[in-house]
Design a protein around this motif. Structure first.
Motif, PDB file in Angstrom:
ATOM      1  N   GLN A 120       0.844  -1.206   0.000  1.00 47.64           N
ATOM      2  CA  GLN A 120       0.000   0.000   0.000  1.00 47.64           C
ATOM      3  C   GLN A 120       0.875   1.251   0.000  1.00 47.64           C
ATOM      4  O   GLN A 120       1.950   1.283   0.602  1.00 47.64           O
ATOM      5  N   CYS A 121       0.404   2.261  -0.697  1.00 44.83           N
ATOM      6  CA  CYS A 121       1.020   3.578  -0.598  1.00 44.83           C
ATOM      7  C   CYS A 121      -0.087   4.620  -0.634  1.00 44.83           C
ATOM      8  O   CYS A 121      -1.214   4.331  -1.057  1.00 44.83           O
ATOM      9  N   VAL A 122       0.222   5.813  -0.166  1.00 45.45           N
ATOM     10  CA  VAL A 122      -0.778   6.875  -0.154  1.00 45.45           C
ATOM     11  C   VAL A 122      -0.258   8.075  -0.920  1.00 45.45           C
ATOM     12  O   VAL A 122       0.940   8.377  -0.909  1.00 45.45           O
ATOM     13  N   ARG A 123      -1.188   8.719  -1.597  1.00 41.74           N
ATOM     14  CA  ARG A 123      -0.904   9.984  -2.264  1.00 41.74           C
ATOM     15  C   ARG A 123      -1.886  10.992  -1.681  1.00 41.74           C
ATOM     16  O   ARG A 123      -3.100  10.883  -1.871  1.00 41.74           O
ATOM     17  N   ILE A 124      -1.352  11.959  -0.955  1.00 42.76           N
ATOM     18  CA  ILE A 124      -2.175  12.989  -0.322  1.00 42.76           C
ATOM     19  C   ILE A 124      -2.101  14.232  -1.196  1.00 42.76           C
ATOM     20  O   ILE A 124      -1.018  14.766  -1.441  1.00 42.76           O
ATOM     21  N   ASN A 125      -3.233  14.666  -1.721  1.00 45.44           N
ATOM     22  CA  ASN A 125      -3.291  15.712  -2.731  1.00 45.44           C
ATOM     23  C   ASN A 125      -3.803  17.029  -2.167  1.00 45.44           C
ATOM     24  O   ASN A 125      -4.821  17.049  -1.463  1.00 45.44           O
ATOM     25  N   TYR A 126      -3.107  18.103  -2.498  1.00 46.33           N
ATOM     26  CA  TYR A 126      -3.558  19.445  -2.124  1.00 46.33           C
ATOM     27  C   TYR A 126      -3.768  20.234  -3.407  1.00 46.33           C
ATOM     28  O   TYR A 126      -2.820  20.512  -4.151  1.00 46.33           O
TER      29      TYR A 126
END
Length: 354
Positions: free
Chosen positions: A211-217
């Motif tokens: 699993q990996c996460v991409r946190i978008n702003y």
């Protein structure tokens, strides 16, 4: 997974300019740098009745309840087959944890630029704060800053890129992503049952639930109709679970050749099928193009958790699902090919069809 990033050696052009800083600098004038202007938007607008389509809603509590499981599983299968997207409610992730996750992420993006740059993506790297899919000095850019982190397996985390501010960030993300992995495992099991394949065989492809996460702003943009927060693409993974960290919408999906806006339900996880699951299901489940648009007045923040294949592995249709409609490929080669395709719609996935 962190190790697999090192093996890919995908070459990105350095791009250190923060879109958030750009948005603040050009706020009064409303100007947008030319590299962010996307003329193709006018040729690919929303469907005329875009407001009349709502994503299917799947209730995890009904999936887990023997009395309702068969009916809800049929709804799940239909959503994966016809939409490739659904909203998951009553998913079991603690509401307090969701709130803390949203708060920590918002606080990180509110930090001064120099503090965020302490975890900047290094040249040709994948993890950290910055931008992805920047291959040349001439290409058009997305109106977004991101924080990308490998989260599972835990021993492959590179904590150098995990923010220490706010002080609760690391612990909160650890707990949140652990709970999401459990949700993903449950969904994979119900999907296997719907497809008529062995649950453990499907889970074996995602052994350990990498699993990996991409946190978008996505900063606000006064010329929101001329920029894209995220270019049209599919996800080169098995399944993605998306959490909206605030109440600003912006996700759009392409169905039957037309774009439709998604209104995320409060507290729901927006789930979408990735390229790997389309291949494994021999095309029964659909990996759907989606994009992000920005708001003219408000920031938008989302947290996407990608659940990917176990490397090394091979990716190909399960034999019991009929004559193969897709090539069988090495997992690492698949991942390299996906990133090399530069986030261009379904181009890479279509290239794997027989």
């Amino acid at each position: 997974m962190a190790e697999s990033f090192d093996k890919m050696k995908v070459e990105f052009t350095g791009h250190e300019e923060s879109v958030q800083a750009l948005a603040e600098a050009f706020h009064d004038s409303g100007e947008v740098p030319e590299r962010y202007i996307r003329p193709e938007i006018d040729a690919d607008p929303l469907a005329a009745d875009a407001g009349g389509h709502a994503l299917p809603t799947i209730d995890m509590s009904r999936l887990l309840d023997p009395e309702f499981s068969a009916e809800e599983s049929a709804k799940l299968g239909s959503a994966c087959e016809h939409w490739g997207f659904f909203q998951l409610v009553n998913h079991g992730v603690d509401g307090g944890l969701l709130g803390q996750t949203k708060a920590d992420v918002a606080e990180f993006f509110g930090l001064p630029p120099e503090e965020k740059s302490a975890v900047a993506i290094p040249p040709n790297g994948m993890q950290g704060f910055g931008h992805h899919f920047v291959f040349s000095k001439e290409q058009k850019l997305d109106w977004v800053d991101l924080l990308f982190l490998a989260t599972r397996p835990a021993q492959e985390r590179c904590l150098d890129f995990w923010p220490t501010k706010p002080s609760t960030f690391r612990d909160t993300l650890d707990k949140y992503t652990t709970e999401l992995a459990s949700v993903a495992e449950q969904l994979f099991r119900f999907m296997a049952k719907d497809l008529g394949i062995d649950q453990e065989a499907l889970l074996g492809t995602f052994k350990g639930l990498p699993q990996c996460v991409r946190i978008n702003y996505y900063p606000p943009c006064r010329q929101a109709g001329k920029v894209l927060g995220l270019s049209p693409h599919t996800d080169g993974v098995g399944m993605t679970l998306l959490l909206h960290a605030n109440d600003v919408q912006g996700l759009q999906v392409r169905k039957d050749g037309e774009w439709f806006s998604v209104d995320a339900l409060p507290g729901a996880l927006v789930v979408n099928i990735g390229d790997v699951l389309e291949i494994l299901s021999n095309g029964k489940y659909r990996s759907i193009e989606h994009r992000a648009v920005v708001n003219p007045d408000k920031e938008r923040i989302t947290i996407a958790a990608f659940h990917s294949v176990h490397l090394p592995c091979t990716i190909g249709p399960f034999q019991q699902l009929g004559d193969a409609r897709y090539k069988t490929v090495d997992g690492l080669d698949f991942t390299k090919g996906y990133f090399a395709a530069k986030l261009e719609g379904r181009r890479y996935l279509e290239s794997l069809k027989l």
